[in-house]
Design an enzyme around this catalytic site. Structure first.
Site, PDB file in Angstrom:
ATOM      1  N   CYS A 257      -2.335  -0.282   3.162  1.00 62.41           N
ATOM      2  CA  CYS A 257      -2.527   0.561   4.336  1.00 62.41           C
ATOM      3  C   CYS A 257      -3.499  -0.074   5.323  1.00 62.41           C
ATOM      4  O   CYS A 257      -3.284  -0.006   6.535  1.00 62.41           O
ATOM      5  CB  CYS A 257      -2.996   1.944   3.914  1.00 62.41           C
ATOM      6  SG  CYS A 257      -1.712   2.853   3.001  1.00 62.41           S
TER       7      CYS A 257
ATOM      8  N   GLU B  39      -0.948   7.187   5.072  1.00 60.08           N
ATOM      9  CA  GLU B  39      -1.191   6.393   6.273  1.00 60.08           C
ATOM     10  C   GLU B  39       0.087   5.739   6.778  1.00 60.08           C
ATOM     11  O   GLU B  39       0.339   5.707   7.988  1.00 60.08           O
ATOM     12  CB  GLU B  39      -2.223   5.278   6.003  1.00 60.08           C
ATOM     13  CG  GLU B  39      -3.567   5.756   5.542  1.00 60.08           C
ATOM     14  CD  GLU B  39      -3.739   5.730   4.030  1.00 60.08           C
ATOM     15  OE1 GLU B  39      -4.827   5.372   3.558  1.00 60.08           O
ATOM     16  OE2 GLU B  39      -2.783   6.087   3.310  1.00 60.08           O
TER      17      GLU B  39
ATOM     18  N   HIS C 115       2.670   5.948   1.290  1.00 62.18           N
ATOM     19  CA  HIS C 115       1.308   6.460   1.376  1.00 62.18           C
ATOM     20  C   HIS C 115       1.174   7.284   2.653  1.00 62.18           C
ATOM     21  O   HIS C 115       1.900   7.067   3.628  1.00 62.18           O
ATOM     22  CB  HIS C 115       0.301   5.321   1.419  1.00 62.18           C
ATOM     23  CG  HIS C 115       0.144   4.588   0.129  1.00 62.18           C
ATOM     24  ND1 HIS C 115      -0.992   3.880  -0.182  1.00 62.18           N
ATOM     25  CD2 HIS C 115       0.979   4.451  -0.935  1.00 62.18           C
ATOM     26  CE1 HIS C 115      -0.855   3.343  -1.387  1.00 62.18           C
ATOM     27  NE2 HIS C 115       0.328   3.673  -1.857  1.00 62.18           N
TER      28      HIS C 115
ATOM     29  N   CYS D 271      -6.084   1.796   1.094  1.00 65.78           N
ATOM     30  CA  CYS D 271      -5.864   0.714   0.132  1.00 65.78           C
ATOM     31  C   CYS D 271      -5.571  -0.584   0.904  1.00 65.78           C
ATOM     32  O   CYS D 271      -5.439  -0.558   2.132  1.00 65.78           O
ATOM     33  CB  CYS D 271      -4.692   1.082  -0.780  1.00 65.78           C
ATOM     34  SG  CYS D 271      -3.078   0.975   0.041  1.00 65.78           S
TER      35      CYS D 271
END
Length: 161
Positions: free
Chosen positions: A85, A54, A52, A82
């Site tokens: 993260c 992040e 992801h 999410c």
């Protein structure tokens, strides 16, 4: 604060993901007015569910600062983090998360859960929401609309072929 300035940088990262056919999510980490980490979604490209925006930005910032503790750092991300993260943000001790638009399916910074400010954890993160919300939302809706259209056309091709 320069919230919009750094969110524009996160949007630049999101556009990199979009160009690769990835879900267009981007992130930057800022310390003392300098970007120390950048990331964009790379799950499909890397075949990695943890790739992801992040997570990539956190890894880059940690390497650049030579520390897993990202105290005094702010994370700018186009989409609400999410659960994975949000957990990484807490573990990294990031001070503030600035995000553009909510994630109704996995948002863990206030929409479904609020991991970032849960007092049961040893660190809580400040949050600023809705920065360049329209731009952050539009890049995602445009991407998913095009993806649905492409799938529809492929289905029609199979039916007609």
């Amino acid at each position: 604060m320069d919230y919009e300035k750094y969110m524009k940088e996160a949007l630049r990262e999101a556009k990199k993901a979009q160009q690769l056919g990835e879900v267009p999510i981007g992130a930057v980490i800022v310390k003392d007015g300098q970007i120390v980490g950048r990331g964009y979604n790379r799950r499909e490209l890397d075949n990695d569910p943890t790739a992801h925006a992040e997570m990539i930005a956190i890894r880059e910032a940690s390497a650049r600062l030579d520390s897993w503790r990202l105290n005094d750092c702010d994370l700018y991300v186009t989409l609400e983090p999410c659960p994975m993260c949000a957990g990484a943000i807490i573990q990294a001790r990031i001070d503030t998360v600035v995000y553009g638009t909510e994630d109704p399916k996995a948002g863990s910074a206030g929409t479904l859960l609020n991991i970032l400010q849960d007092e049961r954890f040893n660190h809580q993160t400040n949050m600023i929401t809705g920065v360049l919300k329209e731009e952050c939302s539009t890049i995602l809706t445009t991407f998913f609309r095009a993806l649905r259209q492409k799938k529809k056309e492929q289905k029609q091709d199979k039916t007609n072929g």
